[in-house]
Design an enzyme around this catalytic site. Structure first.
Site, PDB file in Angstrom:
ATOM      1  N   ASP A 162       0.835  -1.200   0.000  1.00 44.02           N
ATOM      2  CA  ASP A 162       0.000   0.000   0.000  1.00 44.02           C
ATOM      3  C   ASP A 162       0.872   1.255   0.000  1.00 44.02           C
ATOM      4  OD1 ASP A 162      -2.743   1.233   0.371  1.00 44.02           O
ATOM      5  OD2 ASP A 162      -1.825   1.896   2.236  1.00 44.02           O
ATOM      6  N   TYR A 274      -1.844  11.991   3.709  1.00 43.28           N
ATOM      7  CA  TYR A 274      -2.609  12.454   2.550  1.00 43.28           C
ATOM      8  C   TYR A 274      -2.647  13.976   2.490  1.00 43.28           C
ATOM      9  CZ  TYR A 274      -4.007   7.584   2.388  1.00 43.28           C
ATOM     10  OH  TYR A 274      -3.971   6.207   2.325  1.00 43.28           O
ATOM     11  N   HIS A 329      -6.663  -6.116  -1.236  1.00 45.01           N
ATOM     12  CA  HIS A 329      -5.631  -5.086  -1.131  1.00 45.01           C
ATOM     13  C   HIS A 329      -4.580  -5.468  -0.088  1.00 45.01           C
ATOM     14  CE1 HIS A 329      -4.073  -0.954  -1.244  1.00 45.01           C
ATOM     15  NE2 HIS A 329      -4.092  -0.954   0.074  1.00 45.01           N
TER      16      HIS A 329
END
Length: 350
Positions: A162, A274, A329
């Site tokens: 990830d 982020y 994922h």
């Protein structure tokens, strides 16, 4: 004429994706706010004081710390052994995760490697700088370079999933002398690679609706923590996003994550990555990676398209792509035996 029609359809999809992504963010935020209004108590979560037993399992390794960089930031990691004669393997988790996501690899590769499952800055038991700017990719990659050198190593095998793959890609680019082999799992080698792909793939752009939410103050942290981290159950065990192997992520595993992210500053650190990096990231490192590399990809990823993996693998010199059908994922937790076998085959090649 057919070409014009095809272009028109693509433009429509692209525009809709740009419009729908903020809409999904707003609708999710509205639903969240309404649920708080109806039941204010769900806004809270329980701070766990004591680490659950799975995080203290000595079979996974020993908990250690190192001070890195000019700021002497403290990084926590779990080491499979103290044997410094073994080659080094460094594992970098995704977001929102921590060292425990590589529990299966600590066991599987501890015999032949000194495996370190690292809590990157802001995660687990590592220091958590408050400012969002402290979570820039280059700073997080610098931590890993400093850690490797602080421990006295001159090279390692770098493994990541990830968002950790972005950090690993930056390390492999900035310090190719430190990375002998690179293993990435369901993660892009750079944020700019994702941004480039998303611009021509509206479906992928739509999956990034949460990046709009991350830009808001306070709400993202509340969203992740509300109802005692109910969102974590959805992330790791829902049909859309979670592990497909129902035994891969147990109640005990979920409680371990709740413990880690109930600690002061933990949720903000997740969102700050982020906030600091957006979707563009820094310099494009794809073509700069020269070490032998492997991409392992679960094709049931709820966030990243499998075609993204194919595009990245096609642009990284010599990268081998292995797609695991039916895996999510969180592939190294979902199908650990398959992942470990593919890693072993790759690592045993000269």
């Amino acid at each position: 004429m057919a070409g014009v029609q095809s272009l028109f359809k693509w433009v429509v999809k692209y525009v809709l994706a740009w419009l729908l992504a903020p809409f999904l963010m707003m609708s999710s935020t509205l639903a969240f706010v309404l649920s708080i209004v109806r039941t204010p108590a769900i806004l809270s979560y329980r701070v766990r004081k004591t680490p659950p037993a799975v995080l203290q399992n000595s079979a996974l390794g020993t908990h250690e710390y190192a001070r890195v960089g000019a700021s002497q930031l403290r990084l926590h990691y779990v080491a499979s052994s103290e044997d410094r004669d073994k080659p080094l393997m460094v594992c970098l988790h995704g977001f929102p995760e921590f060292w425990y996501s590589f529990r299966h690899q600590l066991k599987a590769f501890g015999k032949d490697y000194r495996v370190l499952a690292v809590d990157m800055r802001g995660f687990g038991d590592s220091d958590k700088p408050q400012a969002a700017v402290e979570y820039k990719v280059d700073k997080m990659a610098g931590d890993i370079v400093d850690l490797i050198e602080a421990l006295g190593y001159t090279s390692c095998t770098l493994v990541a999933n990830d968002g950790g793959a972005v950090i690993a890609g930056q390390v492999a680019t900035d310090r190719p002398d430190l990375v002998e082999k690179l293993v990435l799992m369901n993660g892009p080698v750079s944020l700019s690679a994702v941004a480039t792909y998303a611009r021509s793939h509206p479906k992928q752009m739509l999956k990034f609706w949460y990046s709009f939410l991350a830009k808001l103050p306070y709400l993202p942290e509340m969203y992740l923590g509300f109802n005692d981290f109910k969102r974590f159950d959805s992330i790791f065990r829902s049909k859309k996003m979670g592990c497909r192997n129902k035994d891969a992520f147990t109640d005990k595993d979920l409680e371990a994550y709740k413990y880690a992210f109930s600690q002061p500053g933990a949720l903000t650190s997740v969102v700050n990555f982020y906030r600091a990096n957006g979707s563009k990231g820094g310099a494009e490192p794809i073509t700069a990676i020269r070490c032998p590399s492997l991409m392992i990809w679960g094709d049931q990823d709820g966030v990243l398209d499998t075609d993204l993996a194919k595009e990245i693998a096609g642009r990284v010199q010599g990268m081998k792509l292995e797609i695991i059908e039916g895996a999510s994922h969180f592939v190294q937790q979902d199908f650990p035996d398959t992942v470990n076998r593919l890693m072993t085959e790759f690592l045993n090649k000269p």
